[in-house]
Write a protein that holds these residues in place. Structure first.
Motif, PDB file in Angstrom:
ATOM      1  N   ILE A   5      15.530   8.561 -15.671  1.00  0.00           N
ATOM      2  CA  ILE A   5      14.285   7.813 -15.547  1.00  0.00           C
ATOM      3  C   ILE A   5      14.106   7.473 -14.074  1.00  0.00           C
ATOM      4  N   VAL A   6      12.895   7.604 -13.584  1.00  0.00           N
ATOM      5  CA  VAL A   6      12.583   7.248 -12.203  1.00  0.00           C
ATOM      6  C   VAL A   6      12.098   5.810 -12.187  1.00  0.00           C
ATOM      7  N   PHE A   7      12.609   5.001 -11.289  1.00  0.00           N
ATOM      8  CA  PHE A   7      12.122   3.640 -11.147  1.00  0.00           C
ATOM      9  C   PHE A   7      12.134   3.270  -9.673  1.00  0.00           C
ATOM     10  N   PHE A  26       7.674  14.591 -11.659  1.00  0.00           N
ATOM     11  CA  PHE A  26       6.705  14.730 -10.572  1.00  0.00           C
ATOM     12  C   PHE A  26       6.788  16.098  -9.897  1.00  0.00           C
ATOM     13  N   LEU A  27       7.973  16.670  -9.848  1.00  0.00           N
ATOM     14  CA  LEU A  27       8.123  18.013  -9.281  1.00  0.00           C
ATOM     15  C   LEU A  27       7.474  19.052 -10.192  1.00  0.00           C
ATOM     16  N   ASP A  28       7.587  18.854 -11.496  1.00  0.00           N
ATOM     17  CA  ASP A  28       6.931  19.767 -12.433  1.00  0.00           C
ATOM     18  C   ASP A  28       5.412  19.655 -12.355  1.00  0.00           C
ATOM     19  N   LEU A  29       4.900  18.450 -12.177  1.00  0.00           N
ATOM     20  CA  LEU A  29       3.456  18.279 -11.987  1.00  0.00           C
ATOM     21  C   LEU A  29       2.978  19.015 -10.738  1.00  0.00           C
ATOM     22  N   ALA A  30       3.773  18.980  -9.678  1.00  0.00           N
ATOM     23  CA  ALA A  30       3.397  19.654  -8.436  1.00  0.00           C
ATOM     24  C   ALA A  30       3.248  21.152  -8.648  1.00  0.00           C
ATOM     25  N   LYS A  31       4.063  21.728  -9.508  1.00  0.00           N
ATOM     26  CA  LYS A  31       3.935  23.156  -9.818  1.00  0.00           C
ATOM     27  C   LYS A  31       2.596  23.460 -10.476  1.00  0.00           C
ATOM     28  N   GLY A  33      -0.118  21.799  -9.534  1.00  0.00           N
ATOM     29  CA  GLY A  33      -1.132  21.411  -8.554  1.00  0.00           C
ATOM     30  C   GLY A  33      -1.401  19.924  -8.471  1.00  0.00           C
ATOM     31  N   ILE A  34      -0.612  19.110  -9.156  1.00  0.00           N
ATOM     32  CA  ILE A  34      -0.794  17.662  -9.132  1.00  0.00           C
ATOM     33  C   ILE A  34       0.353  17.069  -8.330  1.00  0.00           C
ATOM     34  N   ARG A  35       0.026  16.485  -7.182  1.00  0.00           N
ATOM     35  CA  ARG A  35       1.063  15.942  -6.300  1.00  0.00           C
ATOM     36  C   ARG A  35       0.981  14.428  -6.265  1.00  0.00           C
ATOM     37  N   ILE A  36       2.100  13.799  -6.549  1.00  0.00           N
ATOM     38  CA  ILE A  36       2.191  12.340  -6.525  1.00  0.00           C
ATOM     39  C   ILE A  36       3.270  11.958  -5.523  1.00  0.00           C
ATOM     40  N   GLY A  37       2.951  11.019  -4.656  1.00  0.00           N
ATOM     41  CA  GLY A  37       3.911  10.564  -3.660  1.00  0.00           C
ATOM     42  C   GLY A  37       3.578   9.152  -3.231  1.00  0.00           C
ATOM     43  N   THR A  72      12.743  13.997  -5.826  1.00  0.00           N
ATOM     44  CA  THR A  72      11.989  13.427  -6.940  1.00  0.00           C
ATOM     45  C   THR A  72      10.488  13.557  -6.763  1.00  0.00           C
ATOM     46  N   LEU A  73       9.999  13.321  -5.551  1.00  0.00           N
ATOM     47  CA  LEU A  73       8.561  13.339  -5.289  1.00  0.00           C
ATOM     48  C   LEU A  73       8.218  14.496  -4.355  1.00  0.00           C
TER      49      LEU A  73
END
Length: 107
Positions: A5-7, A26-31, A33-37, A72-73
């Protein structure tokens, strides 16, 4: 498929509520095209959560925390550009600290 879990800690450095997303989420989302940082990666309050349990010195933290952040990000803001644009050697150091698909957002 996911583990962990990320916290994150809040602005005062106190560990906040857990974010219910697995470590690689978050790394899977980036694949896709969704980048969270975040707006920066240099926050000592994340030690023991986003970062390992602790760094022996401030020099070690400054040198290595971006590498841990990038596990993680997939993206981060570079907030020090507000005061001064980075020199070429600083940009090279940033790039060498992250995977090839990591993205920086310069302020």
């Amino acid at each position: 498929e996911y583990s962990g879990i990320v916290f994150f800690a809040n602005a005062k450095g106190h560990r906040g509520p857990q974010i219910p997303f697995p470590e690689k989420y978050f790394l899977d989302l980036a694949k896709r095209g969704i980048r969270i940082g975040t707006n920066s990666w240099k926050f000592r309050g994340w030690e023991g959560s986003l970062y390992s349990s602790g760094y022996a010195s401030e020099v070690e933290f400054q040198r290595d925390c971006l590498k841990e952040y990038a596990r993680t990000l997939p993206t981060v803001g570079v907030d020090f550009t507000y005061y001064e644009w980075p020199r070429a050697n600083q940009i090279v150091t940033l790039i060498n600290s992250v995977p090839p698909d990591f993205k920086f957002c310069f302020k």
